[in-house]
Design a protein around this motif. Structure first.
Motif, mmCIF file in Angstrom:
data_model
loop_
_atom_site.group_PDB
_atom_site.id
_atom_site.type_symbol
_atom_site.label_atom_id
_atom_site.label_comp_id
_atom_site.label_asym_id
_atom_site.label_seq_id
_atom_site.Cartn_x
_atom_site.Cartn_y
_atom_site.Cartn_z
ATOM 1 N N SER A 101 0.924 -1.261 -0.071
ATOM 2 C CA SER A 101 -0.008 -0.040 0.182
ATOM 3 C C SER A 101 0.670 1.297 0.098
ATOM 4 N N VAL A 148 -0.579 4.306 6.011
ATOM 5 C CA VAL A 148 -1.914 3.436 6.313
ATOM 6 C C VAL A 148 -2.691 3.907 7.410
ATOM 7 N N VAL A 175 -7.294 -1.047 2.036
ATOM 8 C CA VAL A 175 -6.463 -0.563 2.834
ATOM 9 C C VAL A 175 -6.890 1.272 2.814
ATOM 10 N N MET A 218 -5.853 4.990 2.984
ATOM 11 C CA MET A 218 -4.578 5.561 3.050
ATOM 12 C C MET A 218 -4.807 7.131 3.193
ATOM 13 N N VAL A 267 -6.557 1.408 -1.266
ATOM 14 C CA VAL A 267 -5.797 0.486 -2.141
ATOM 15 C C VAL A 267 -6.519 -0.833 -1.695
ATOM 16 N N VAL A 307 -5.627 -4.669 -2.258
ATOM 17 C CA VAL A 307 -4.451 -5.710 -2.096
ATOM 18 C C VAL A 307 -4.774 -7.237 -2.116
ATOM 19 N N GLN A 336 -0.637 -5.404 -5.342
ATOM 20 C CA GLN A 336 -1.691 -4.378 -5.503
ATOM 21 C C GLN A 336 -2.772 -4.572 -6.390
ATOM 22 N N VAL A 369 -5.619 1.184 -6.970
ATOM 23 C CA VAL A 369 -6.020 2.476 -6.161
ATOM 24 C C VAL A 369 -7.125 3.098 -6.477
#
Length: 440
Positions: free
Chosen positions: A257, A266, A284, A286, A300, A302, A309, A312
């Motif tokens: 991330s 994060v 995630v 961010m 993100v 994952v 990844q 985004v």
């Protein structure tokens, strides 16, 4: 009847009748909100299990979560995230009985350096919890939150209509000019000028209160629209669902991330296949890693099996506004002094519904007793004060720019903004004191 006259009558009647409805509620909201401003100061910080030095390295997320799952076997990890107020505290949510839902989840707190479990209830005040339920939902549960949100929206409209009415009233009077012999006119004038002083702050409080009130509904909209789209996109990837309880890949997820968004850190990790994440993928959250970008949020995706990844994504606009609404509503992003300034605005705003109710109570009495002089007391003879919109617009711009600018820029600017925000408070206070002396 001209269109302008019709508009004035509409706003005037709407301001009166909606204002009466909002007033009773707002008195309780203003008092409880003023108390909640200092919730953290009253309750204090969570007592950590051990002293942590600045040089001590943070514990691995994978190790921490693995230890937690050993302690609570059979429970589903839902999320891992840093505490909003304490950087060294990690929060973990576990779905009991393998539940994917966050409601009713087990809530745990840990020292991110030592892994020691902390007492989440330490220092909590039952009085503050009671105040929070009053302010947030009027003790009516989830429906109460929506109800309070609608009160916020109505308050927003009442403030706007009040500004429109003020513009018509101020054609022949200077800003701060108070009629001091007639009680009803005195209350009316003070009501108008205090409203102008807290106008921009009131709009922000009303709008953010609305979004906070309907936040649960907006989250459901996000689930059914954005999250449903993400789930459909990834539902057939690694469909065996073996990675739901796999904590060992968590450190790799964080690394992936941070590589995807090098200028971010994060903030929140939703574990795979939960209420807020797609199957076999971490979601995630961010945020920017500087005071100027920490309010900017991105997602993100994952892969839980490979730690690579997926993509985004941006949060939808309504979720960004909802996330921004809490700090903007409570003014808890610029230190203790900004909270004190917030208290000043809150106390002045508390006078608005009280004075409004007094005006309504006196509405059937004569507007001016026979033979009573309509003597006025002016705050200033300056030409600037005689322009009906000059001072109100200056106060609006200063308040709005400082509040929003402090939120966006953070850091030193947020702390310094409190001092600039004293300007509308001091000017409003000057009107009140000048009117009080004239009335005595």
């Amino acid at each position: 009847m001209t269109l302008k006259t019709k508009a004035f009558r509409f706003f005037y009647k709407a301001h009166i009748y909606l204002g009466l409805f909002v007033a009773v509620h707002f008195i309780f909201l203003s008092i409880s909100g003023s108390i909640l401003l200092f919730k953290e100061e009253v309750e204090g910080s969570v007592q950590e299990a051990s002293a942590v030095t600045a040089e001590q390295a943070a514990m691995s997320y994978s190790t921490l979560l693995s230890d937690v799952l050993k302690k609570f076997p059979g429970e589903r990890p839902l999320a891992v995230f840093k505490d909003d107020e304490h950087e060294n505290i990690l929060n973990v949510r576990l779905g009991m009985n393998d539940s994917k839902m966050f409601r009713g989840a087990r809530k745990l707190m840990f020292d991110s350096h030592t892994g020691a479990e902390l007492n989440a209830e330490a220092g909590k005040s039952s009085f503050m919890d009671w105040m929070l339920k009053l302010h947030r939902e009027f003790f009516l549960g989830s429906y109460g939150k929506i109800y309070v949100g609608l009160i916020g929206l109505l308050y927003f409209f009442v403030m706007l209509s009040g500004f429109f009415i003020y513009g018509n009233f101020a054609k022949k009077v200077a800003f701060g000019e108070v009629r001091i012999k007639s009680p009803r006119h005195w209350f009316s004038d003070m009501h108008r000028y205090i409203g102008i002083g807290v106008f921009a702050w009131g709009l922000i409080i009303g709008a953010t209160g609305f979004f906070l009130g309907i936040s649960s509904t907006l989250i459901k909209v996000y689930q059914y629209q954005e999250l449903k789209e993400i789930t459909q996109q990834y539902k057939d990837v690694h469909g065996d669902n073996d990675h739901v309880h796999n904590a060992s890949v968590l450190d790799q997820v964080i690394k992936t991330s941070e590589q995807a968004l090098p200028n971010a850190k994060v903030d929140y990790i939703a574990m795979p296949d939960t209420q807020f994440s797609p199957p076999n993928h971490f979601l995630v959250v961010m945020v920017g890693n500087t005071p100027q970008t920490e309010r900017m949020t991105q997602l993100v995706v994952v892969d839980a099996a490979t730690g690579t990844q997926g993509e985004v994504r941006e949060l939808p606009w309504y979720m960004k506004i909802t996330l921004a609404s809490e700090p903007l509503h409570f003014g808890n992003y610029g230190g203790l002094f900004l909270k004190i300034v917030w208290l000043g605005f809150s106390l002045f705003s508390l006078l608005l519904p009280i004075f409004g109710l007094v005006i309504w109570y006196k509405r059937k009495k004569a507007t001016q007793a026979k033979g009573v002089s309509m003597e006025t007391r002016k705050l200033s003879e300056s030409a600037l004060f005689k322009n009906r919109f000059a001072i109100p617009l200056v106060l609006f711009v200063v308040t709005a720019v400082m509040i929003i600018g402090a939120f966006i820029l953070g850091g030193t600017f947020a702390m310094a903004s409190g001092y600039v925000l004293l300007v509308p408070l001091i000017l409003t206070g000057a009107v009140v004191l000048r009117g009080k002396r004239g009335n005595s």
